[in-house]
Scaffold this motif. Structure first.
Motif, PDB file in Angstrom:
ATOM      1  N   VAL A  91       0.836  -1.201   0.000  1.00 35.17           N
ATOM      2  CA  VAL A  91       0.000   0.000   0.000  1.00 35.17           C
ATOM      3  C   VAL A  91       0.868   1.246   0.000  1.00 35.17           C
ATOM      4  CG1 VAL A  91      -1.668   1.329   1.356  1.00 35.17           C
ATOM      5  CG2 VAL A  91      -1.939  -1.152   1.122  1.00 35.17           C
ATOM      6  N   LYS A  92       1.931   1.235   0.796  1.00 34.16           N
ATOM      7  CA  LYS A  92       2.845   2.379   0.851  1.00 34.16           C
ATOM      8  C   LYS A  92       3.565   2.568  -0.478  1.00 34.16           C
ATOM      9  CE  LYS A  92       6.790   4.220   3.437  1.00 34.16           C
ATOM     10  NZ  LYS A  92       7.740   3.971   4.562  1.00 34.16           N
ATOM     11  N   ASP A  93       4.050   1.455  -1.050  1.00 27.82           N
ATOM     12  CA  ASP A  93       4.746   1.536  -2.337  1.00 27.82           C
ATOM     13  C   ASP A  93       3.821   2.014  -3.449  1.00 27.82           C
ATOM     14  OD1 ASP A  93       7.005   0.616  -1.076  1.00 27.82           O
ATOM     15  OD2 ASP A  93       6.777  -1.463  -1.745  1.00 27.82           O
ATOM     16  N   ALA A  94       2.520   1.734  -3.307  1.00 26.47           N
ATOM     17  CA  ALA A  94       1.547   2.156  -4.320  1.00 26.47           C
ATOM     18  C   ALA A  94       1.143   3.615  -4.136  1.00 26.47           C
ATOM     19  CB  ALA A  94       0.311   1.265  -4.257  1.00 26.47           C
ATOM     20  N   GLY A  95       1.582   4.235  -3.061  1.00 28.99           N
ATOM     21  CA  GLY A  95       1.252   5.640  -2.821  1.00 28.99           C
ATOM     22  C   GLY A  95      -0.205   5.865  -2.469  1.00 28.99           C
ATOM     23  N   ILE A  96      -0.823   4.876  -1.826  1.00 24.96           N
ATOM     24  CA  ILE A  96      -2.231   4.979  -1.451  1.00 24.96           C
ATOM     25  C   ILE A  96      -2.325   5.524  -0.033  1.00 24.96           C
ATOM     26  CG2 ILE A  96      -4.357   3.679  -1.070  1.00 24.96           C
ATOM     27  CD1 ILE A  96      -3.371   1.676  -3.167  1.00 24.96           C
ATOM     28  N   GLN A  97      -3.105   6.581   0.139  1.00 24.03           N
ATOM     29  CA  GLN A  97      -3.230   7.229   1.441  1.00 24.03           C
ATOM     30  C   GLN A  97      -4.363   6.654   2.281  1.00 24.03           C
ATOM     31  OE1 GLN A  97      -0.874   9.442   2.379  1.00 24.03           O
ATOM     32  NE2 GLN A  97       0.038   8.956   0.377  1.00 24.03           N
ATOM     33  N   LYS A  98      -5.276   5.934   1.690  1.00 23.68           N
ATOM     34  CA  LYS A  98      -6.399   5.362   2.416  1.00 23.68           C
ATOM     35  C   LYS A  98      -5.939   4.209   3.308  1.00 23.68           C
ATOM     36  CE  LYS A  98      -9.707   6.301  -1.319  1.00 23.68           C
ATOM     37  NZ  LYS A  98     -10.574   5.693  -2.356  1.00 23.68           N
TER      38      LYS A  98
END
Length: 336
Positions: free
Chosen positions: A279-286
């Motif tokens: 999730v962090k690597d994908a740049g997702i803030q949710k």
């Protein structure tokens, strides 16, 4: 009495046809529902002496056969414990020697109101009250179904479940980025596919064995979800077909991580960390959890036209757990 803050865990419970039924799945996946013959459940008449009960049987005398009924129906240990606790509370309210045939709807509503408003400064959680209504409907419908009662006094009780806040689903672009980030690690890629394309619960992922994965047909990889013996459903299973891409993903995962027996030989906390990195690597803030990916699977299924009952079976939810989940998924899939 169970603590009001305690929330009931629901394990997989459903009834399906003896013949396998194929349902279309998310992005090409499908589901095969199968159930092995269960001698306990196919026995006739009722295998737990409910035929010996009459409308003059006391509430206290119903406890043992009711427990056997719950176990035969495949209810989890937690559900059995909660429902029997509720029966004990109701018996204490009515009097343990009260014949079940003398109980009317007003007795049920009086007990519920006493629980809800009878103790100043102590208000039961809405979910606890909802469970107690579920117990009443389950208990008295069983007595009516067995012919002990001519009428079910709980039939017109309204089950008002509190609506939980809706999770914030991922947009299509966020899902694409998550899958791309997950593909950098074979273990993470396998984990995301099992939750996003098969809707598995975290505990089901943890219990998955290598021999539960069937890649005989590479275009239709199949996984079998088996119920733990502690749930009373050891003779049941559900099988789900994933997209063909899962075959390559699983082969890569086995080769790189040298898995032999357990598909994921780690703690459930490790699974959270594995997903969090992607999730962090994908740049997702949710806030993205394995449950959110399972929710996404369910919502996509409804949008694709899968009937609610078929979705319940795919998710492995009991009828009680589905009462709440169905409304949540409906609101997510078809917001007003």
């Amino acid at each position: 009495m169970q603590k009001d803050s305690q929330q009931e865990k629901q394990y997989d419970s459903y009834s399906s046809e003896d013949n396998a039924a194929l349902q279309s799945g998310l992005f090409g996946g499908s589901l095969v529902i199968s159930e092995s013959p269960d001698a306990e459940e196919t026995a006739s008449p009722s295998p737990h002496h409910s035929s010996q009960l009459t409308d003059q049987t006391s509430l206290a005398a119903c406890a043992l056969p009711y427990r056997q009924e719950l176990l035969v129906r495949g209810k989890s240990h937690y559900t059995v414990t909660c429902f029997l606790s509720d029966l004990k509370m109701f018996s204490e309210h009515m009097g343990p020697d009260t014949p079940v045939g003398r109980i009317v709807k007003e007795d049920l509503t009086d007990w519920l109101m006493k629980l809800k408003f009878g103790s100043p400064g102590h208000v039961p959680a809405p979910k606890t009250m909802a469970r107690r209504v579920t117990f009443l409907k389950n208990f008295f419908s069983w007595l009516a179904r067995e012919g002990v009662l001519k009428e079910d006094p709980s039939a017109s009780l309204v089950l008002e479940r509190p609506l939980p806040p809706l999770p914030e689903l991922l947009y299509a672009d966020e899902l694409r980025r998550l899958l791309q980030a997950a593909s950098e690690d074979a273990r993470c890629h396998c984990l995301v596919y099992l939750t996003l394309y098969a809707g598995l619960k975290k505990e089901e992922v943890m219990r998955l064995k290598v021999n539960h994965v069937d890649l005989t047909d590479p275009l239709h990889p199949l996984i079998t979800i088996q119920f733990p013996s502690s749930s009373g459903k050891q003779h049941r299973e559900r099988r789900l077909v994933l997209p063909a891409e899962f075959t390559r993903i699983f082969h890569r995962y086995r080769e790189e991580y040298h898995i032999v027996e357990d598909v994921f030989k780690c703690t459930d906390r490790n699974l959270n960390y594995i997903l969090a990195r992607a999730v962090k690597d994908a740049g997702i803030q949710k806030r993205v959890t394995l449950q959110l990916l399972r929710d996404t699977f369910a919502v996509e299924q409804l949008r694709a036209g899968v009937p609610p009952e078929a979705l319940r079976e795919k998710l492995g939810l009991s009828e009680e757990a589905w009462l709440e989940s169905r409304e949540k998924y409906r609101r997510l899939a078809f917001p007003k």
